[in-house]
Design a protein around this motif. Structure first.
Motif, PDB file in Angstrom:
ATOM      1  N   ALA A   1     -22.000  28.784   1.740  1.00 54.59           N
ATOM      2  CA  ALA A   1     -20.956  28.003   0.573  1.00 54.59           C
ATOM      3  C   ALA A   1     -19.569  27.637   1.075  1.00 54.59           C
ATOM      4  CB  ALA A   1     -20.803  29.436  -0.365  1.00 54.59           C
ATOM      5  N   ASP A   2     -18.980  28.436   1.933  1.00 55.39           N
ATOM      6  CA  ASP A   2     -17.889  27.780   2.423  1.00 55.39           C
ATOM      7  C   ASP A   2     -18.018  26.409   3.324  1.00 55.39           C
ATOM      8  OD1 ASP A   2     -16.610  31.117   3.569  1.00 55.39           O
ATOM      9  OD2 ASP A   2     -16.562  30.017   1.783  1.00 55.39           O
ATOM     10  N   PHE A   3     -19.074  26.365   3.847  1.00 54.72           N
ATOM     11  CA  PHE A   3     -19.421  25.241   4.630  1.00 54.72           C
ATOM     12  C   PHE A   3     -19.778  23.919   3.726  1.00 54.72           C
ATOM     13  CE2 PHE A   3     -20.907  22.269   7.993  1.00 54.72           C
ATOM     14  CZ  PHE A   3     -22.322  21.562   7.229  1.00 54.72           C
ATOM     15  N   VAL A   4     -20.467  24.097   2.815  1.00 53.47           N
ATOM     16  CA  VAL A   4     -20.615  22.994   1.697  1.00 53.47           C
ATOM     17  C   VAL A   4     -19.481  22.864   0.903  1.00 53.47           C
ATOM     18  CG1 VAL A   4     -21.878  22.734  -0.275  1.00 53.47           C
ATOM     19  CG2 VAL A   4     -23.267  23.943   1.330  1.00 53.47           C
ATOM     20  N   SER A   5     -18.745  23.996   0.633  1.00 57.55           N
ATOM     21  CA  SER A   5     -17.275  23.720   0.018  1.00 57.55           C
ATOM     22  C   SER A   5     -16.267  22.654   0.797  1.00 57.55           C
ATOM     23  CB  SER A   5     -16.548  24.993  -0.369  1.00 57.55           C
ATOM     24  OG  SER A   5     -15.396  24.708  -1.223  1.00 57.55           O
ATOM     25  N   SER A   6     -16.271  23.102   2.306  1.00 55.18           N
ATOM     26  CA  SER A   6     -15.441  22.523   3.229  1.00 55.18           C
ATOM     27  C   SER A   6     -15.844  21.004   3.227  1.00 55.18           C
ATOM     28  CB  SER A   6     -15.292  23.165   4.517  1.00 55.18           C
ATOM     29  OG  SER A   6     -16.631  23.180   5.264  1.00 55.18           O
ATOM     30  N   MET A   7     -17.263  20.760   3.399  1.00 56.41           N
ATOM     31  CA  MET A   7     -17.668  19.432   3.420  1.00 56.41           C
ATOM     32  C   MET A   7     -17.681  18.529   2.340  1.00 56.41           C
ATOM     33  SD  MET A   7     -20.384  19.770   6.703  1.00 56.41           S
ATOM     34  CE  MET A   7     -20.233  17.897   6.761  1.00 56.41           C
ATOM     35  N   GLY A   8     -17.650  19.318   1.252  1.00 55.10           N
ATOM     36  CA  GLY A   8     -18.146  18.503  -0.010  1.00 55.10           C
ATOM     37  C   GLY A   8     -19.774  18.525  -0.285  1.00 55.10           C
ATOM     38  N   GLY A   9     -20.005  19.063  -1.415  1.00 48.22           N
ATOM     39  CA  GLY A   9     -21.624  19.214  -1.677  1.00 48.22           C
ATOM     40  C   GLY A   9     -22.166  18.070  -1.288  1.00 48.22           C
ATOM     41  N   ASP A  10     -22.050  16.816  -1.729  1.00 51.23           N
ATOM     42  CA  ASP A  10     -22.955  15.838  -1.504  1.00 51.23           C
ATOM     43  C   ASP A  10     -22.859  15.447  -0.124  1.00 51.23           C
ATOM     44  OD1 ASP A  10     -24.102  13.250  -2.248  1.00 51.23           O
ATOM     45  OD2 ASP A  10     -22.638  12.309  -1.409  1.00 51.23           O
ATOM     46  N   ARG A  11     -21.659  15.638   0.705  1.00 49.00           N
ATOM     47  CA  ARG A  11     -21.561  15.338   2.070  1.00 49.00           C
ATOM     48  C   ARG A  11     -22.590  16.267   2.987  1.00 49.00           C
ATOM     49  NH1 ARG A  11     -18.228  13.073   6.199  1.00 49.00           N
ATOM     50  NH2 ARG A  11     -17.834  14.431   7.986  1.00 49.00           N
ATOM     51  N   ALA A  12     -22.619  17.492   2.518  1.00 50.03           N
ATOM     52  CA  ALA A  12     -23.480  18.380   3.339  1.00 50.03           C
ATOM     53  C   ALA A  12     -24.891  18.032   3.084  1.00 50.03           C
ATOM     54  CB  ALA A  12     -23.180  19.841   2.664  1.00 50.03           C
ATOM     55  N   LEU A  13     -25.117  17.613   2.028  1.00 52.86           N
ATOM     56  CA  LEU A  13     -26.627  17.335   1.789  1.00 52.86           C
ATOM     57  C   LEU A  13     -27.039  16.056   2.676  1.00 52.86           C
ATOM     58  CD1 LEU A  13     -26.928  17.772  -1.927  1.00 52.86           C
ATOM     59  CD2 LEU A  13     -28.029  19.365  -0.034  1.00 52.86           C
ATOM     60  N   ARG A  14     -25.953  15.081   2.965  1.00 57.27           N
ATOM     61  CA  ARG A  14     -26.326  13.926   3.821  1.00 57.27           C
ATOM     62  C   ARG A  14     -26.218  14.025   5.397  1.00 57.27           C
ATOM     63  NH1 ARG A  14     -22.810   9.823   2.263  1.00 57.27           N
ATOM     64  NH2 ARG A  14     -21.177  11.412   1.517  1.00 57.27           N
ATOM     65  N   VAL A  15     -25.277  15.108   5.742  1.00 60.69           N
ATOM     66  CA  VAL A  15     -24.928  15.076   6.922  1.00 60.69           C
ATOM     67  C   VAL A  15     -25.384  16.327   7.605  1.00 60.69           C
ATOM     68  CG1 VAL A  15     -22.805  15.345   8.644  1.00 60.69           C
ATOM     69  CG2 VAL A  15     -22.722  13.678   6.547  1.00 60.69           C
ATOM     70  N   GLU A  16     -26.112  16.043   8.584  1.00 60.20           N
ATOM     71  CA  GLU A  16     -26.805  17.218   9.569  1.00 60.20           C
ATOM     72  C   GLU A  16     -25.793  17.593  10.571  1.00 60.20           C
ATOM     73  OE1 GLU A  16     -29.779  16.998  13.247  1.00 60.20           O
ATOM     74  OE2 GLU A  16     -30.715  16.630  11.148  1.00 60.20           O
ATOM     75  N   GLU A  17     -24.887  16.965  10.840  1.00 59.86           N
ATOM     76  CA  GLU A  17     -24.121  17.354  12.302  1.00 59.86           C
ATOM     77  C   GLU A  17     -22.782  16.652  12.202  1.00 59.86           C
ATOM     78  OE1 GLU A  17     -23.940  18.482  17.008  1.00 59.86           O
ATOM     79  OE2 GLU A  17     -25.910  17.532  16.003  1.00 59.86           O
ATOM     80  N   SER A  18     -21.443  17.127  12.211  1.00 57.98           N
ATOM     81  CA  SER A  18     -20.377  16.282  12.367  1.00 57.98           C
ATOM     82  C   SER A  18     -20.042  16.296  13.973  1.00 57.98           C
ATOM     83  CB  SER A  18     -19.082  16.933  11.809  1.00 57.98           C
ATOM     84  OG  SER A  18     -18.125  16.231  11.786  1.00 57.98           O
ATOM     85  N   LEU A  19     -20.006  14.971  14.602  1.00 52.05           N
ATOM     86  CA  LEU A  19     -20.078  15.013  15.994  1.00 52.05           C
ATOM     87  C   LEU A  19     -18.420  14.629  16.392  1.00 52.05           C
ATOM     88  CD1 LEU A  19     -22.786  12.503  16.557  1.00 52.05           C
ATOM     89  CD2 LEU A  19     -23.007  15.243  16.628  1.00 52.05           C
ATOM     90  N   GLY A  20     -17.415  14.488  15.315  1.00 53.08           N
ATOM     91  CA  GLY A  20     -16.199  14.507  15.628  1.00 53.08           C
ATOM     92  C   GLY A  20     -15.712  12.929  15.910  1.00 53.08           C
ATOM     93  N   GLU A  21     -14.516  12.517  15.840  1.00 45.71           N
ATOM     94  CA  GLU A  21     -13.914  11.228  16.018  1.00 45.71           C
ATOM     95  C   GLU A  21     -14.562  10.083  14.929  1.00 45.71           C
ATOM     96  OE1 GLU A  21     -11.842  10.484  18.215  1.00 45.71           O
ATOM     97  OE2 GLU A  21     -11.872  12.235  19.181  1.00 45.71           O
TER      98      GLU A  21
ATOM     99  N   VAL B   1     -32.399  13.134   7.840  1.00 41.49           N
ATOM    100  CA  VAL B   1     -33.342  12.610   7.959  1.00 41.49           C
ATOM    101  C   VAL B   1     -33.823  11.919   6.537  1.00 41.49           C
ATOM    102  CG1 VAL B   1     -36.262  12.290   8.229  1.00 41.49           C
ATOM    103  CG2 VAL B   1     -34.616  13.671   9.673  1.00 41.49           C
ATOM    104  N   ALA B   2     -33.652  12.826   5.675  1.00 44.64           N
ATOM    105  CA  ALA B   2     -33.651  12.090   4.104  1.00 44.64           C
ATOM    106  C   ALA B   2     -32.755  10.989   3.786  1.00 44.64           C
ATOM    107  CB  ALA B   2     -33.668  13.339   3.081  1.00 44.64           C
ATOM    108  N   GLU B   3     -31.380  11.402   4.168  1.00 43.92           N
ATOM    109  CA  GLU B   3     -30.353  10.525   3.885  1.00 43.92           C
ATOM    110  C   GLU B   3     -30.711   9.026   4.768  1.00 43.92           C
ATOM    111  OE1 GLU B   3     -26.951   8.494   2.716  1.00 43.92           O
ATOM    112  OE2 GLU B   3     -28.118  10.078   1.897  1.00 43.92           O
ATOM    113  N   ALA B   4     -31.089   9.168   5.652  1.00 40.82           N
ATOM    114  CA  ALA B   4     -31.339   7.956   6.712  1.00 40.82           C
ATOM    115  C   ALA B   4     -32.417   7.257   6.152  1.00 40.82           C
ATOM    116  CB  ALA B   4     -31.770   8.331   8.371  1.00 40.82           C
ATOM    117  N   GLU B   5     -33.458   8.105   5.686  1.00 41.90           N
ATOM    118  CA  GLU B   5     -34.416   7.269   4.840  1.00 41.90           C
ATOM    119  C   GLU B   5     -34.240   6.562   3.779  1.00 41.90           C
ATOM    120  OE1 GLU B   5     -37.178  10.674   4.453  1.00 41.90           O
ATOM    121  OE2 GLU B   5     -38.183  10.368   6.251  1.00 41.90           O
TER     122      GLU B   5
END
Length: 364
Positions: free
Chosen positions: A9-29, A36-40
């Motif tokens: 819940a903290d992770f979703v809240s910190s990234m924003g719910g929509d962002r968490a669903l779209r992003v698998e990993e934050s690589l920095g910079e 995969v679903a977002e890329a498709e």
């Protein structure tokens, strides 16, 4: 709440719910790895950028399903365009009617089709269409019985050519084959290019819902055995296209057509049964038919109706075809004002005047 759930819940809240669903990993910079679903989803938006793209993907699907005849009915009301495609291909099992619109779902495990439009067989065509459409659904299909698929698009979100009525001019390409050489890249041209490319593989028919019903009934005329109908509980047991031929009267024809995504009034159904709405020629036949021998030295075929300054001259075949076009277009006001034609429209050519006369049947 458990520690793991709190962490999620903290992770979703910190990234924003929509962002968490779209992003698998934050690589920095500023870089991320998309899920995969977002890329498709993003690829799907690129694969289908206009309604003509959606039509050609549907045509390719029908071809790859082994269809010998494909019927394309399209009509626009306001910003919404409805495109219904019927075919006599291999069909789709009932439990796959929804799943075929999911990403990477395909029946082509061992085959990928490469054609002039690119690779086909990735399981992304119907997914891409659904992502860009208001709705996309399999209305009827079963193994060995063909398919009826309807797609509704919104012109404000999925573009289409402004001119959707003009037919392309046909000429020869660099290999000497007949090809579309001029005209807007609309739905008509999309079907025309596909029909010429796949000539000998499948026939394509394009028209209004009423015209497609009339044509499908005529094409299925030799394949419905009346004695077999006596032992059927429902016309749904027949292949998709043959149901239109088997309809016993106007009311049943309208019901069967509506179930296949071809909406019309009962009056129009009466006109189809009575033969007032004539079957269409295939797209390839309409493009390549000519009553005069063609000059092989001319790359583009054009018909010059004005032979000299004395007035307009039209070939009898062109007059007859123009009359059929006028009869089809008459349906616009026929439905609104309950009119019926008494015979085909009469076309008269005189000097610089072209006159079309519609004789109306007397009302009861």
């Amino acid at each position: 709440m458990s520690g793991a759930s709190e962490g999620l819940a903290d992770f979703v809240s910190s990234m924003g719910g929509d962002r968490a669903l779209r992003v698998e990993e934050s690589l920095g910079e500023g870089f991320v790895r998309l899920r995969v679903a977002e890329a498709e989803r993003r690829q799907a938006k690129h694969d289908v950028r206009c309604v003509e793209d959606a039509v050609v993907e549907m045509l390719r699907n029908a071809r790859d399903a082994g269809a010998r005849h494909v019927y394309v009915a399209t009509a626009r009301e306001g910003d919404l365009r409805t495109t219904t495609m019927l075919d006599d291909g291999s069909g789709i099992p009932a439990d796959m009617h929804q799943r075929v619109f999911e990403a990477r779902v395909t029946s082509k495990l061992e085959s990928v089709h490469m054609d002039r439009w690119g690779i086909h067989g990735r399981g992304m065509a119907l997914f891409s269409i659904r992502e860009n459409a208001v709705s996309a659904e399999v209305l009827s299909s079963a193994p060995g019985k063909g398919s009826a698929i309807r797609v509704v698009t919104d012109a404000t979100s999925l573009a289409e050519r402004a001119d959707q009525s003009s037919w392309p001019a046909v000429g020869t390409d660099e290999d000497g084959r007949e090809a579309c050489v001029r005209g807007p890249h609309n739905i008509v041209r999309t079907c025309a290019e596909f029909a010429l490319e796949e000539r000998g593989t499948c026939e394509v028919y394009l028209g209004s819902p009423a015209e497609i019903v009339a044509t499908a009934r005529a094409r299925a005329a030799q394949s419905v055995d009346g004695s077999e109908l006596l032992f059927m509980d429902s016309l749904d047991e027949l292949p998709v296209i043959e149901r239109l031929r088997a309809a016993a009267d106007a009311r049943e024809l309208r019901a069967q057509a509506s179930a296949l995504g071809l909406e019309m009034s009962e009056r129009t159904a009466h006109r189809i049964i009575s033969g007032q709405i004539r079957p269409l020629r295939s797209v390839a036949s309409r493009l390549t038919h000519s009553s005069e021998p063609r000059d092989a030295s001319v790359g583009e075929r054009e018909v010059d109706l004005v032979r000299d300054r004395r007035g307009l001259r039209m070939a009898p075949a062109d007059v007859e075809e123009f009359s059929r076009v006028m009869e089809r277009d008459f349906a616009l006001i026929a439905d609104r004002y309950y009119l019926t034609l008494n015979g085909a429209p009469r076309v008269r050519v005189s000097g610089q005047r072209l006159t079309v006369t519609f004789d109306l049947a007397s009302s009861d």
